[in-house]
Design a protein around this motif. Structure first.
Motif, PDB file in Angstrom:
ATOM      1  N   ARG A 162       0.824  -1.214   0.000  1.00  0.00           N
ATOM      2  CA  ARG A 162       0.000   0.000   0.000  1.00  0.00           C
ATOM      3  C   ARG A 162       0.856   1.261   0.000  1.00  0.00           C
ATOM      4  N   THR A 163       2.051   1.176   0.625  1.00  0.00           N
ATOM      5  CA  THR A 163       2.946   2.329   0.670  1.00  0.00           C
ATOM      6  C   THR A 163       3.289   2.800  -0.741  1.00  0.00           C
ATOM      7  N   TYR A 164       3.359   1.837  -1.670  1.00  0.00           N
ATOM      8  CA  TYR A 164       3.740   2.182  -3.046  1.00  0.00           C
ATOM      9  C   TYR A 164       2.527   2.292  -3.962  1.00  0.00           C
ATOM     10  N   GLY A 165       1.337   2.235  -3.383  1.00  0.00           N
ATOM     11  CA  GLY A 165       0.118   2.370  -4.177  1.00  0.00           C
ATOM     12  C   GLY A 165      -0.149   1.187  -5.079  1.00  0.00           C
ATOM     13  N   LEU A 166       0.437   0.019  -4.752  1.00  0.00           N
ATOM     14  CA  LEU A 166       0.239  -1.150  -5.623  1.00  0.00           C
ATOM     15  C   LEU A 166      -1.220  -1.581  -5.670  1.00  0.00           C
ATOM     16  N   ASP A 167      -1.983  -1.328  -4.569  1.00  0.00           N
ATOM     17  CA  ASP A 167      -3.402  -1.688  -4.581  1.00  0.00           C
ATOM     18  C   ASP A 167      -4.160  -0.826  -5.599  1.00  0.00           C
ATOM     19  N   ALA A 168      -3.725   0.424  -5.752  1.00  0.00           N
ATOM     20  CA  ALA A 168      -4.357   1.302  -6.744  1.00  0.00           C
ATOM     21  C   ALA A 168      -3.953   0.902  -8.164  1.00  0.00           C
ATOM     22  N   ALA A 169      -2.774   0.305  -8.300  1.00  0.00           N
ATOM     23  CA  ALA A 169      -2.282  -0.092  -9.624  1.00  0.00           C
ATOM     24  C   ALA A 169      -3.169  -1.155 -10.261  1.00  0.00           C
TER      25      ALA A 169
ATOM     26  N   ALA B  65      -7.421   6.427  -1.165  1.00  0.00           N
ATOM     27  CA  ALA B  65      -6.402   6.859  -2.126  1.00  0.00           C
ATOM     28  C   ALA B  65      -6.492   6.101  -3.451  1.00  0.00           C
ATOM     29  N   ARG B  66      -7.093   4.890  -3.442  1.00  0.00           N
ATOM     30  CA  ARG B  66      -7.221   4.126  -4.695  1.00  0.00           C
ATOM     31  C   ARG B  66      -8.102   4.861  -5.695  1.00  0.00           C
ATOM     32  N   ALA B  91      -0.393   4.247  -9.269  1.00  0.00           N
ATOM     33  CA  ALA B  91       0.292   3.825  -8.044  1.00  0.00           C
ATOM     34  C   ALA B  91       0.971   5.012  -7.359  1.00  0.00           C
ATOM     35  N   ALA B  94      -1.626   7.351  -5.612  1.00  0.00           N
ATOM     36  CA  ALA B  94      -2.112   6.796  -4.346  1.00  0.00           C
ATOM     37  C   ALA B  94      -1.014   6.844  -3.290  1.00  0.00           C
ATOM     38  N   SER B  95       0.200   6.523  -3.718  1.00  0.00           N
ATOM     39  CA  SER B  95       1.317   6.481  -2.784  1.00  0.00           C
ATOM     40  C   SER B  95       1.637   7.871  -2.211  1.00  0.00           C
ATOM     41  N   ARG B  98      -0.921   9.049   0.276  1.00  0.00           N
ATOM     42  CA  ARG B  98      -0.788   8.393   1.580  1.00  0.00           C
ATOM     43  C   ARG B  98       0.359   8.984   2.389  1.00  0.00           C
ATOM     44  N   GLY B 103      -2.715   6.599   6.299  1.00  0.00           N
ATOM     45  CA  GLY B 103      -3.858   5.762   6.649  1.00  0.00           C
ATOM     46  C   GLY B 103      -5.033   5.898   5.696  1.00  0.00           C
ATOM     47  N   TRP B 104      -4.920   6.761   4.663  1.00  0.00           N
ATOM     48  CA  TRP B 104      -6.030   6.961   3.738  1.00  0.00           C
ATOM     49  C   TRP B 104      -6.063   5.885   2.688  1.00  0.00           C
TER      50      TRP B 104
END
Lengths: 237, 104
Positions: A162-169, B65-66, B91, B94-95, B98, B103-104
């Protein structure tokens, strides 16, 4: 019928160059699959087996998405199979053009994916179609598997995805796969309904099931528009 | 069913679906209704996957954030960015969000 005699060296070189270009772009994207897959809890070996055996991006991301959401393996498998049915249609369109027989056919089958279809279905000879299909298919296969491994190893090293936004990817990856199909207005309506249905049943069903329920929208839309039968197109990559 | 069975079963199934396309006589599946539904299945499934991946958290719906990542992906797609760029832009968005709102 395709005319196998029509193939010039310059055309051949251009087809190979385009195929390699598509192969590199698509193959690199295997990094994100590898990283997302281990983040979803699958092992490096499971991740690599998916790319080798399944080898069709949308199905692979789907099964990994169900794993990430804590869904049942059977939901992931069924979603992957339903997405894999489009490759059957690609095969039907490619078969008369590529004319693969005997031992070549089961080998070529693994390369039937979005990209290899798009790079060969428009050719006007069997020779040209085979060059486009094999160059693109083999380049994607080699690089997709290589970069899946790289992504899986990297994904294990970086910690919380999640830190790297992989879930958004993952959402972005599905949207990019869907995007070329949204040029059609009917498809946009089906897409909107399917998203609404899926979100509607999220609170009611286990993870993985909402997407399968939304698949019913395709069945319903197909039946309702039966009379407005129009020609189907292969989408661009 | 364990994940190993799901991976091997669905993997083999996806291969057989490809092989069927190259092997089955076209007229078996080339009916307007079958073709139409088969064309719509990826549209419906991919759209549902986008929605669920971005707005679902377990069995709850949520905006985090997604969603911002998805919005960034739409912009990238409208600008005709290549596949990998679209994914990386989502990515990164979102990163970075955050980092600002933990925590978002």
């Amino acid at each position: 019928m395709p005319d196998p005699g029509h193939d010039e060296p310059t055309e051949r070189r251009a087809i190979i160059r385009d195929g390699l270009g598509v192969g590199i772009a698509t193959g690199l994207y295997g990094v994100s699959f590898g990283a997302v897959s281990v983040a979803a809890g699958l092992s490096v070996l499971q991740t690599c087996v998916l790319s080798l055996v399944m080898f069709t991006g949308a199905s692979q991301f789907a099964i990994v998405g169900v794993a990430a959401a804590g869904g049942a393996p059977v939901s992931g498998a069924v979603t992957a199979l339903m997405l894999g049915t489009r490759n059957t249609l690609y095969g039907l369109k490619l078969a008369p053009l590529l004319q693969f027989r005997g031992w070549r056919r089961p080998l070529a089958a693994q390369l039937v994916i979005d990209e290899s279809t798009a790079m060969s279905v428009t050719r006007d000879s069997t020779a040209a179609a085979r060059v486009g299909f094999l160059t693109t298919g083999l380049a994607v296969f080699a690089l997709w598997n290589l970069f899946t491994f790289v992504g899986a190893i990297a994904g294990n090293l970086i910690g919380d995805p999640r830190t790297y936004g992989l879930d958004a990817a993952v959402g972005a990856a599905f949207l990019a796969l869907l995007w070329p199909r949204l040029a059609d207005r009917g498809n946009r309506v089906v897409a909107a309904c399917a998203a609404a249905v899926a979100l509607g049943v999220v609170p009611l069903t286990p993870a993985g099931v909402p997407v399968l329920v939304a698949g019913g929208v395709a069945l319903l839309a197909g039946l309702l528009t039966r009379n407005a039968a129009d020609a189907t197109e292969i989408p661009a990559p | 069913m364990t994940w190993w069975w799901a991976i091997l079963g669905a993997g083999l199934g996806c291969y057989l679906l490809k092989l069927a396309g190259l092997s089955v006589p076209a007229r078996v599946l080339e009916r307007p209704l079958v073709e139409r539904i088969a064309d719509l299945i990826p549209v419906a499934l991919l759209s549902a996957l986008v929605a669920v991946q971005v707005f679902a958290s377990g069995t709850h719906l949520t905006i985090d954030a997604r969603a911002a990542g998805l919005a960034a992906a739409v912009v990238a797609l409208l600008l005709r960015a290549p596949f990998l760029v679209v994914v990386v832009v989502a990515a990164l968005t979102a990163s970075l969000l955050r980092v600002v709102f933990p925590g978002w």
